[in-house]
Design an enzyme around this catalytic site. Structure first.
Site, short mmCIF file in Angstrom:
data_model
loop_
_atom_site.label_atom_id
_atom_site.label_comp_id
_atom_site.label_asym_id
_atom_site.label_seq_id
_atom_site.Cartn_x
_atom_site.Cartn_y
_atom_site.Cartn_z
N GLU A 1 0.74 -1.42 -0.21
CA GLU A 1 0.12 0.22 -0.25
C GLU A 1 1.43 0.95 -0.12
O GLU A 1 1.07 1.69 0.99
CB GLU A 1 -0.72 -0.08 1.31
CG GLU A 1 -1.84 -1.12 1.19
CD GLU A 1 -3.03 -1.08 0.07
OE1 GLU A 1 -2.96 -0.89 -0.41
OE2 GLU A 1 -3.43 -2.74 0.17
N CYS B 1 -1.73 8.81 2.87
CA CYS B 1 -1.66 8.84 1.37
C CYS B 1 -2.65 8.69 0.32
O CYS B 1 -2.03 8.46 -0.78
CB CYS B 1 -1.50 7.32 1.18
SG CYS B 1 -2.82 5.89 2.29
#
Length: 468
Positions: A217, A251
């Site tokens: 991720e 993110c």
């Protein structure tokens, strides 16, 4: 006194979890639910302490942001899994071809074994608990490596998890980059890493030595597109929230904004007004989160300076910050040569890129690495579909930001440089499970009709029937 885990202890911790897994290869649904309910209880009971500890690691983190972005999705994710574990664990029947009858086929979902989880600093609770929830729901043992940038949170989480789990079920390790490298090189049955693309490459390289499957991720530069006719106030309010939560240290935060050339001034004014409404001041504002440490604050300032030195116009929404509270800075007239358009920003800096047509904006995005998230603001349904069909991103929000990550029935993951693999939702259970194919026959064995020696009349008839 350091709480770091000795690198020499990693193999012993892994060995203990491997042995415990071998002793309980298929934990029952009831056992898994019991684990998760214990996890939920300890998190819910220590909300205040968790907020205070995370804030101390940041020098200041808004308690409300910790509750909204870390505690709430963690608890809801546990509840979601507990309600569905029994259903997820049920074997799934599959069809058997006529040529192979009588027989049956099914898939059973088996725990992988020991899962390693590497947690970043920006959401140290949620990005530990989310993978932990999926891994426990699938029946695994879990080793968690916390970030060295959030040592207080790491120690607290280690203590909280030790209250409810034996070390051979769940353990937390702490340490610097050398320990992270050693952790990545352990022969896990699965390794999940959340962090930067650059570090993700090192993690994948280390895991490859053991053929350890990885879920990465990562991040990248997630764009937001303002359409030609969307009400600017609607779009900007949602973008401002998505950008300013955790001071942009997310993110999936909007990394740059694509705005029609004719609407750039309108966007700037709307952003100025909205952000000042959200945060009338920065000094001593409990709602405004600080940059994690002085090094990252300096990195962001250097990014702004690099852009302005090459001709960008910087517009700071507030005149000044306080300590590690950095004002949101808009950047106009940016170019690809500037650092701000090359690296993930991860902070309250927002470049604005003008475009002529929607297809121009989509081309601009496609010419760059595939992002973790893409945001489109416009109410015309045909344009929404055009964006979805002509772009690649890990996930998409239409007329919002961030909130796709909080949907517990949606998988989360990147694509290409922004990551690989998924977790959250049912996909998380599948990621941490082995889908074992099972083909079953009893006494009757029709397959012997095709055993050697070949060439008999019945074999020829069978081949003629199935190869027509």
């Amino acid at each position: 006194m350091s709480n770091n885990t000795p690198i020499s202890a990693l193999n012993d911790l892994l060995s203990a979890q491997q042995q415990a897994y071998q002793a309980q290869l298929m934990p029952s649904a009831e056992q898994r639910i019991e684990w998760l309910k214990a996890l939920r209880t300890v998190l819910a009971s220590e909300q205040q302490l968790l907020c205070e500890t995370i804030s101390a690691d940041f020098s200041h983190r808004s308690h409300d942001e910790t509750l909204l972005a870390e505690l709430m999705p963690s608890l809801e994710g546990i509840d979601y899994a507990c309600k569905r574990i029994k259903r997820w664990m049920k074997p799934v029947k599959r069809k058997v071809g006529l040529a192979f009858q009588p027989a049956s086929a099914k898939i059973i979902y088996q725990p992988l074994g020991v899962v390693g989880v590497i947690v970043p600093w920006n959401y140290p609770l949620f990005l530990a608990i989310g993978p932990l929830t999926g891994a426990l729901a699938a029946g695994n043992r879990v080793m968690i490596k916390m970030s060295e940038h959030t040592p207080r949170t790491a120690q607290l989480l280690k203590e909280l998890l030790a209250r409810i789990f034996p070390e051979d079920l769940v353990c937390v390790v702490q340490g610097e980059a050398d320990l992270a490298a050693a952790f990545s090189a352990l022969p896990f049955d699965h390794l999940l890493f959340t962090g930067s693309t650059q570090v993700g490459q090192h993690v994948m390289r280390a895991a490859a030595q053991n053929l350890t499957p990885v879920t990465l991720e990562l991040g990248g530069k997630s764009p937001a597109i303002i359409s030609a006719d969307v009400p600017m106030a609607d779009a900007v309010e949602r973008i401002a929230f998505g950008k300013m939560v955790n001071s942009g240290q997310t993110c999936v935060a909007p990394d740059y904004i694509l705005v029609p050339h004719a609407r750039i001034d309108e966007f700037v004014e709307a952003m100025r007004s909205t952000v000042r409404k959200f945060y009338p001041k920065l000094a001593d504002n409990p709602d405004y989160t600080a940059i994690i440490n002085p090094q990252h604050q300096q990195r962001l300032q250097d990014t702004i300076d690099n852009a302005t030195s090459q001709g960008a116009e910087a517009i700071a929404i507030h005149a000044e910050g306080q300590g590690q509270r950095l004002p949101l800075t808009l950047l106009l007239n940016v170019t690809d040569d500037m650092r701000v358009m090359q690296d993930e920003i991860f902070g309250p800096v927002l470049p604005i890129v003008g475009y002529q047509t929607l297809d121009d904006a989509l081309t601009y995005i496609r010419q760059r690495p595939r992002p973790l998230a893409l945001y489109y603001f416009g109410y015309e349904r045909s344009e929404q579909q055009h964006v979805l069909h002509n772009s690649h991103a890990g996930g998409v929000c239409i007329n919002d930001t961030l909130l796709h990550v909080a949907q517990h029935d949606l998988p989360f993951g990147g694509i290409g440089p922004s990551g690989m693999g998924h977790y959250h939702a049912h996909e998380g259970f599948l990621t941490f499970s082995h889908s074992k194919s099972v083909f079953s026959k009893q006494r009757l064995n029709a397959a012997k009709l095709i055993y050697p020696p070949y060439g008999g009349w019945l074999q020829k008839l069978i081949l003629k029937f199935f190869l027509r």
